[in-house]
Design a protein around this motif. Structure first.
Motif, PDB file in Angstrom:
ATOM      1  N   ILE A 275       7.329   9.775  87.715  1.00  0.00           N
ATOM      2  CA  ILE A 275       6.038  10.037  87.075  1.00  0.00           C
ATOM      3  C   ILE A 275       6.211  10.403  85.596  1.00  0.00           C
ATOM      4  O   ILE A 275       5.508   9.850  84.747  1.00  0.00           O
ATOM      5  CB  ILE A 275       5.243  11.097  87.865  1.00  0.00           C
ATOM      6  N   PRO A 276       7.153  11.310  85.248  1.00  0.00           N
ATOM      7  CA  PRO A 276       7.319  11.576  83.802  1.00  0.00           C
ATOM      8  C   PRO A 276       7.723  10.327  83.008  1.00  0.00           C
ATOM      9  O   PRO A 276       7.225  10.104  81.904  1.00  0.00           O
ATOM     10  CB  PRO A 276       8.430  12.629  83.757  1.00  0.00           C
ATOM     11  N   LEU A 277       8.603   9.514  83.587  1.00  0.00           N
ATOM     12  CA  LEU A 277       8.992   8.290  82.872  1.00  0.00           C
ATOM     13  C   LEU A 277       7.844   7.290  82.812  1.00  0.00           C
ATOM     14  O   LEU A 277       7.720   6.555  81.823  1.00  0.00           O
ATOM     15  CB  LEU A 277      10.222   7.657  83.522  1.00  0.00           C
ATOM     16  N   ALA A 278       6.999   7.261  83.844  1.00  0.00           N
ATOM     17  CA  ALA A 278       5.820   6.391  83.801  1.00  0.00           C
ATOM     18  C   ALA A 278       4.910   6.806  82.647  1.00  0.00           C
ATOM     19  O   ALA A 278       4.346   5.955  81.952  1.00  0.00           O
ATOM     20  CB  ALA A 278       5.081   6.436  85.131  1.00  0.00           C
ATOM     21  N   VAL A 279       4.774   8.119  82.441  1.00  0.00           N
ATOM     22  CA  VAL A 279       3.970   8.611  81.313  1.00  0.00           C
ATOM     23  C   VAL A 279       4.608   8.188  79.990  1.00  0.00           C
ATOM     24  O   VAL A 279       3.928   7.712  79.076  1.00  0.00           O
ATOM     25  CB  VAL A 279       3.807  10.154  81.378  1.00  0.00           C
ATOM     26  N   VAL A 280       5.929   8.361  79.884  1.00  0.00           N
ATOM     27  CA  VAL A 280       6.638   7.990  78.653  1.00  0.00           C
ATOM     28  C   VAL A 280       6.496   6.498  78.385  1.00  0.00           C
ATOM     29  O   VAL A 280       6.160   6.082  77.271  1.00  0.00           O
ATOM     30  CB  VAL A 280       8.131   8.395  78.737  1.00  0.00           C
ATOM     31  N   TRP A 281       6.740   5.671  79.425  1.00  0.00           N
ATOM     32  CA  TRP A 281       6.638   4.217  79.237  1.00  0.00           C
ATOM     33  C   TRP A 281       5.209   3.795  78.960  1.00  0.00           C
ATOM     34  O   TRP A 281       4.960   2.902  78.138  1.00  0.00           O
ATOM     35  CB  TRP A 281       7.209   3.467  80.440  1.00  0.00           C
ATOM     36  N   GLY A 282       4.239   4.434  79.632  1.00  0.00           N
ATOM     37  CA  GLY A 282       2.836   4.134  79.346  1.00  0.00           C
ATOM     38  C   GLY A 282       2.493   4.462  77.911  1.00  0.00           C
ATOM     39  O   GLY A 282       1.833   3.682  77.212  1.00  0.00           O
ATOM     40  N   PHE A 283       2.943   5.630  77.440  1.00  0.00           N
ATOM     41  CA  PHE A 283       2.706   6.027  76.052  1.00  0.00           C
ATOM     42  C   PHE A 283       3.373   5.056  75.085  1.00  0.00           C
ATOM     43  O   PHE A 283       2.769   4.628  74.093  1.00  0.00           O
ATOM     44  CB  PHE A 283       3.221   7.450  75.815  1.00  0.00           C
ATOM     45  N   LEU A 284       4.637   4.692  75.378  1.00  0.00           N
ATOM     46  CA  LEU A 284       5.368   3.786  74.498  1.00  0.00           C
ATOM     47  C   LEU A 284       4.684   2.427  74.397  1.00  0.00           C
ATOM     48  O   LEU A 284       4.487   1.899  73.292  1.00  0.00           O
ATOM     49  CB  LEU A 284       6.813   3.617  74.981  1.00  0.00           C
ATOM     50  N   PHE A 285       4.303   1.847  75.556  1.00  0.00           N
ATOM     51  CA  PHE A 285       3.659   0.539  75.508  1.00  0.00           C
ATOM     52  C   PHE A 285       2.257   0.620  74.910  1.00  0.00           C
ATOM     53  O   PHE A 285       1.800  -0.334  74.269  1.00  0.00           O
ATOM     54  CB  PHE A 285       3.651  -0.109  76.895  1.00  0.00           C
ATOM     55  N   ALA A 286       1.581   1.750  75.089  1.00  0.00           N
ATOM     56  CA  ALA A 286       0.293   1.939  74.413  1.00  0.00           C
ATOM     57  C   ALA A 286       0.503   1.996  72.904  1.00  0.00           C
ATOM     58  O   ALA A 286      -0.268   1.401  72.138  1.00  0.00           O
ATOM     59  CB  ALA A 286      -0.377   3.214  74.909  1.00  0.00           C
TER      60      ALA A 286
END
Length: 151
Positions: A82-93
């Motif tokens: 979940i934390p990495l999903a947030v990081v990757w979501g933020f990065l791709f956003a």
């Protein structure tokens, strides 16, 4: 009436993009990790003919490798997924934002500005170089080359 219907369809489509059902069985439908992380016991540990360990050791090693890989992955994904999903979501956003609001407008602006330069360059080439090359071609068009074999 048609406008209201198209607005309703757009809202449904937008809602479906964020709330679509996910497939819990096939979690890699596009096969992006087909060759990368698909590592089995046989891909890592192998005993050539003539150097076999005890059958019990081999079976236990296989079970230990498989179970530890399975549970280690599950534990890591539970802790960090979940934390990495947030990081990757933020990065791709962030990448999408930069691409939409900075990169594409810069490229479009450059293409508009370079179009003017391109026309001027093309005009200069056609004005100065075309007559020169036409004259050179007329000069060289009368050149005849013959080959003779000397004995």
């Amino acid at each position: 009436m048609a406008e209201e219907r198209s607005e309703l369809e757009e809202r449904i489509i937008i809602k479906d993009q964020h709330t679509k059902e996910i497939d819990l069985v096939n979690r890699d439908p596009k096969h992006i990790n087909e060759d990368v992380v698909k590592v089995d016991f046989e891909d890592v540990i192998a005993e050539p003919v003539g150097t076999y360990s005890f059958d019990g050791v081999w079976k236990t090693s296989y079970t230990t490798f498989t179970v530890s890989k399975y549970w280690c992955y599950r534990l890591l994904s539970a802790l960090l997924g979940i934390p990495l999903a947030v990081v990757w979501g933020f990065l791709f956003a962030l990448i999408s934002f930069c691409h939409i609001w900075a990169v594409v407008p810069c490229i479009k602006s450059y293409l508009i500005e370079i179009q003017c330069v391109s026309r001027i360059y093309s005009l200069c080439i056609h004005t100065f170089c075309d007559p020169l090359f036409e004259a050179l071609s007329k000069i060289c068009s009368n050149v005849r080359v013959t080959l003779q074999k000397e004995i």
